[in-house]
Design an enzyme around this catalytic site. Sequence first.
Site, short mmCIF file in Angstrom:
data_model
loop_
_atom_site.label_atom_id
_atom_site.label_comp_id
_atom_site.label_asym_id
_atom_site.label_seq_id
_atom_site.Cartn_x
_atom_site.Cartn_y
_atom_site.Cartn_z
CB SER A 120 -0.95 -0.03 1.19
OG SER A 120 -1.95 0.95 1.07
CG ASP A 234 -7.17 -2.19 -3.26
OD1 ASP A 234 -7.84 -1.54 -2.44
OD2 ASP A 234 -5.93 -2.31 -3.20
CG HIS A 264 -5.74 -2.27 0.45
ND1 HIS A 264 -5.11 -1.74 -0.66
CD2 HIS A 264 -5.05 -1.81 1.54
CE1 HIS A 264 -4.11 -0.97 -0.26
NE2 HIS A 264 -4.03 -1.02 1.06
#
Length: 301
Positions: A120, A234, A264
Amino acid sequence: MPGTAARAGTAPAETRQRMRDGTELLLRTWLPDPQRYPEPLGTVLLVHGLAEHSGRYPHVAALLCGLGLRVRAHDLRGHGASGGPRMVVPHADIYVEDLAEIHDAAVRQWNELPIVLGHSMGGLVAARLATARVRPIRALILSSPALALRISGGMMTMHRLLLALAPRLRVPNPIDARLLSHDPEVARAYRTDPLVQSTISAGVLETFLRGMPQAQADAPRLEAPTLLLVGGADRIVDPAGSRAFHDGAPEDLCEMAWFDAGYHEIFNEAEPLRGEVLAALSGWLRRHLGTAGGPQAQAKP
């Protein structure tokens, strides 16, 4: 300072490293089983995502240690058990600068170029380190990297106002834990984790808004073998950013594993998807980096 390390399957050794500005970051270090790997086959630097901490990755560290790799992860400044004001940064490139210092200390300690794995926001930080050639690395692995975000015009207006007037003001973190994984236990654990941050500041968001277009523009400069692990469903980051980065990077260096149903946190997805993602990671490492007994990349003096 970095020193001892824990073996896979045990609690990680925790040490602290002082950054140039005096901020101390928590490090967690795992080592592979010395009976199987008297000498580790490489080093992975793991960079976690926004608001979380490196203590959420023991299963990833165990997989990597099982391949003969040592793993070092740090809590980003203002996150987890690291120092610094919560979710506040002095400038937009600070996370990349901190990773460069972590990299330098690891190279001094183990005399080899590390693999960098970022999730991320950590994926954006890792991508910036590699594409801007801040430091040489052995390989790059990006998990659901924050290379594009869906931000409304109203949110951008509010961000610009806060950035101009109160860049350190903390506001509620918009991450919806239910969108992290199809496993409801992941959302529950995230919400109840005392080290997960519940706020964000305009200064931290600016690290995304400046870093994402720069990483995309620099993708053609990538020099290390790269794997992207991307969840097609996501809704925390925009997976289209991973496609754009993959398409812009050198074709012979960059590979992408796309999981249509993945949310995610693909390392924390419900089974069987979690196992498929981890198998893709370990398979790529075995094929590309010789972690089943191949040569290591030594750091240049």
